[in-house]
Design an enzyme around this catalytic site. Structure first.
Site, short mmCIF file in Angstrom:
data_model
loop_
_atom_site.label_atom_id
_atom_site.label_comp_id
_atom_site.label_asym_id
_atom_site.label_seq_id
_atom_site.Cartn_x
_atom_site.Cartn_y
_atom_site.Cartn_z
N HIS A 1 0.82 -1.21 0.00
CA HIS A 1 0.00 0.00 0.00
C HIS A 1 0.85 1.26 0.00
O HIS A 1 0.46 2.28 -0.57
CB HIS A 1 -0.92 -0.01 1.23
N HIS B 1 -10.34 2.27 -0.69
CA HIS B 1 -10.51 1.92 0.71
C HIS B 1 -11.31 0.62 0.76
O HIS B 1 -12.34 0.52 1.44
CB HIS B 1 -11.19 3.04 1.49
#
Length: 763
Positions: A45, A92
């Site tokens: 990420h 998300h």
């Protein structure tokens, strides 16, 4: 005392090789706090370790770009009149799968901070959402939670949600996708960089206090969703949109003091990320006293403080001696502003707790482009592509008559991927700020005024993941092309994209093949349309029990409308007589909603697409709009020609008569138009299902007044674009197709509007 070894590293989602690399870089075994820091910063990420090699092949400069991709928190492009547009899209997904309300809400909050941390004021939000089968109770719970979260945060924060897309496919059942995009405006010269500079300059922590919510969120987002993932609720952040609104205003005000050297939001990986990235970018280090960090929970450990992803927080470097100016602004907005350290010149992040050194880390070694590893993964062509290659349109019976056509059309207009998303978008405030001009007269892209410039922005998010599944290279090209087509049909000029690349596990060669081919296709299309990639997000590890989700490289694109009179809507009007299909019409039903949802066929070819033809079509549409020839323009996408005609009729309740398989004749009862320059360009043997419901690309349905028809035809011939006269608008709101009465606009609009609402039982 925790024993530090390769097993400890694996528990923190670091590999044994990465643990050895860390010890080599430090020249010693890291302590637990340091290892946690590497775990967050070297997660996929934050580090893009499995994707950066291919991301670098995308066009990341040129055009109107003012900073290259990756240089700042978001992309920055010149829109003229001394203003720039700042925009970015991020995922998300995993938090939303576990806690849909807060997962989606904090996704919205995080992307807004990326915009205003650069000094821009957010003016528009968009999203791209993917869920499982809408009939499923779990899907409905996730949908309701995500939509509520987006609406709650965006509505309270005061930025309109102006557009987006929603798809429902079985493969997203376990792992929904929640991609949030924000767009902001900034005066050129008023931007702030996410860079730490100046020995001795104070480092301030501003905004909300730090808690244990969101700890390890970056690592959590870099692993598969499993049955045990629900136990990782601390990895889901909790947001406060009202606090963020105050933080927005305070940050924009404090920038005007000139005292701010650099600023970055504490997003993924929290304090360790913002301190590391700002320091590495400036070639400096920081001395941080962690006990000075405001907390809302007692006795937080150093590693918890470093990795917490609590929301509504910023890290700011200020000119030494100007602290009082900064404190005054944050005191005015009733926000915490704490001096937690200072800039050093040794390149080391030194974290202390009550005078005890808890971690000493070289900033450069933690970050993307520095010491973070970069991998070249193996990839191989997926086996399922053989099934796609074996698909034959002739194995599918065609629609036999108008009665069956009517029945199929009724089913098609109610498929959730085609039907109105009214149940969703009415929960969003789309009008706050009074900049959204498409509320009652929609365009293919969302149009938002930039009042300071007298211009508007055309904004869209696009990706049909079934197309990318069928052919990752061509499917990604189509995603870019459709975004550009939407902007052009709205009267805008595409200028750049941000992307959110949602894929499965990169360690699976077939998944990585999808990723690599999609990047290649995206790059080719972006170069063709001169829309460089300003930045974005990679989200791997999106899996379901049988494997990966559809490869979903979501495109967020921004365009400029220089002349507000060029804004073009999708709706037929009383004055729009002729309805014309521009672009090549192909006997193709591959990957369409028709073949997938009505015929139940999972594996079929990607729809017809030609990049050069698409580019010429865009040029032609733009030329027609600037010449004030068109009344409306609507691109052909999901649902094919039938769906596009219906949507254009819904806007103003204007009916139409469509006769695609015969020429118009002045002797016809309803009138017509006969002109040698109006050949049908349609094979009379073309399949009915392909004509009405096929999703071949590079097509736009336009309406035009009779007096402008000749100019349209001249420009068509000049650009070498094929066309088909579909029919003409009818003021009485009736719909006739193939000389058969298909009812009224109101009847079809009711089916379209209520299809999703009727399925929702969770509220």
């Amino acid at each position: 005392m925790i024993e530090i070894n390769a097993k400890t590293a694996q528990e923190l989602r670091l590999t044994e090789d990465e643990f050895q690399l860390i010890t080599e870089k430090l020249g010693r075994t890291p302590n637990f706090t340091e290892l946690c820091a590497f775990s967050g910063m070297w997660s996929e990420h934050c580090s893009y370790k499995n994707s950066i090699k291919w991301l670098k092949t995308l066009p990341r400069s040129g055009g109107r770009m003012l900073v290259e991709a990756g240089e700042e928190n978001a992309g920055l492009m010149d829109i003229g009149n001394n203003y720039g547009v700042v925009f970015k899209i991020e995922s998300h997904n995993h938090p939303s799968a576990i806690e849909p309300f807060q997962g989606a809400a904090t996704g919205v909050g995080g992307i807004q901070r990326d915009i205003f941390t650069m000094g821009a004021r957010p003016i528009a939000s968009l999203n791209s959402l993917r869920f499982g089968n809408i009939e499923d109770a779990k899907t409905q719970r996730l949908l309701a939670g995500v939509v509520h979260g987006i609406g709650h945060y965006g509505n309270c924060f005061g930025v309109p949600t102006v557009g987006g897309e929603v798809y429902f496919e079985e493969c997203y059942h376990t792992n929904p996708l929640v991609n949030a995009m924000s767009v902001g405006i900034v005066k050129i010269g008023d931007t702030v960089s996410a860079t730490a500079l100046g020995e001795g300059n104070p480092v301030f922590y501003v905004g909300s206090a730090t808690g244990k919510d969101g700890i390890g969120g970056a690592s959590f987002a870099s692993a598969n969703i499993t049955a045990e993932s629900t136990e990782e609720l601390p990895a889901v952040q909790v947001g406060d949109p009202f606090q963020e609104k105050k933080l927005l205003e305070a940050c924009l005000e404090v920038i005007q003091t000139g005292a701010v050297v650099g600023m970055q939001d504490m997003g993924a990986a929290g304090i360790i990320c913002s301190t590391a990235e700002m320091s590495a970018k400036g070639g400096v280090g920081m001395h941080i006293d962690l006990e000075k960090v405001p907390t809302r929970q007692q006795n937080m450990k150093a590693w918890e403080l470093l990795l917490s992803e609590s929301q509504e927080r910023m890290l700011m470097v200020v000119e030494k001696g100007r602290e009082a100016e900064v404190l005054k602004v944050f005191d005015k907005w009733d926000l915490s502003c704490s001096e937690v350290g200072h800039v050093t010149t040794d390149g080391i992040l030194s974290f202390y707790m009550n005078g005890i050194l808890e971690a000493a880390l070289p900033a450069h070694e933690l970050v993307l482009g520095g010491g973070a590893p970069q991998y070249d993964r193996e990839y191989s062509e997926p086996e399922y592509l053989k099934k796609i290659a074996a698909f034959n349109i002739n194995d599918i019976p065609d629609i036999k008559d108008d009665e069956e056509l009517l029945s199929v059309a009724r089913q098609m207009i109610q498929i959730p991927n085609i039907a109105s998303k009214r149940w969703i978008y009415t929960q969003y405030d789309s009008m706050v700020g009074t900049g959204n001009v498409g509320t009652n007269q929609p365009s293919d892209a969302s149009i938002v005024l930039v009042k300071e410039t007298g211009k508007a922005l055309a904004i869209t998010t696009d990706c049909n993941s079934k197309y990318v599944f069928a052919d990752p290279f061509v499917g990604a090209q189509i995603a870019v092309a459709e975004a550009a087509r939407n902007i052009v049909c709205s009267g805008g000029e595409p200028i750049g994209i941000t992307n959110c690349l949602n894929f499965g596990n990169p360690y699976q060669p077939e998944v990585y093949y999808q990723f690599v081919q999609a990047i290649k296709g995206m790059g080719d299309a972006c170069r063709k349309f001169n829309t460089p990639v300003t930045g974005g997000n990679v989200s791997f590890y999106n899996q379901h029990p049988e494997g990966a989700v559809y490869p979903t490289p979501t495109i967020g694109m921004v365009g400029i409308v220089d002349d507000l009179e060029d804004i073009t809507t999708i709706g037929f009007t009383e004055d729009s007589e002729f309805i014309i299909l521009l672009g090549k019409h192909v006997n193709d039903i591959g990957s369409s909603e028709y073949i997938h949802k009505l015929k139940g066929i999972e594996y079929s070819n990607v729809p017809y697409f030609d990049l050069d033809e698409e580019f010429r079509l865009h040029q032609m549409i733009s030329k027609l709009i600037k010449a004030k020839v068109l009344v409306s323009a609507h691109d052909v996408s999901e649902g094919g020609v039938m769906g596009t005609l219906m949507e254009s009729s819904f806007v103003n309740n204007i009916g139409f008569k469509a006769l695609p398989f015969e020429r118009y004749d002045e002797d016809k009862e309803d009138g017509g138009y006969e002109d040698e320059k109006l050949p049908d360009n349609v094979d009379l043997d073309m399949r009915q299902d392909a004509f009405w419901f096929g999703e071949s690309q590079g097509r736009v349905i336009v309406s035009v007044k009779g007096e402008n028809l000749t100019e349209l035809l001249n420009i068509r011939d000049e650009m070498g674009i094929r066309s088909c006269l579909l029919g003409f608008a009818k003021n009485d709101s009736s719909i006739y197709i193939n000389n058969t009465n298909f009812g009224t606009v109101a009847e079809w609009k009711t089916l379209y509007n209520q299809a999703i609402e009727k399925k929702i039982t969770v509220h």
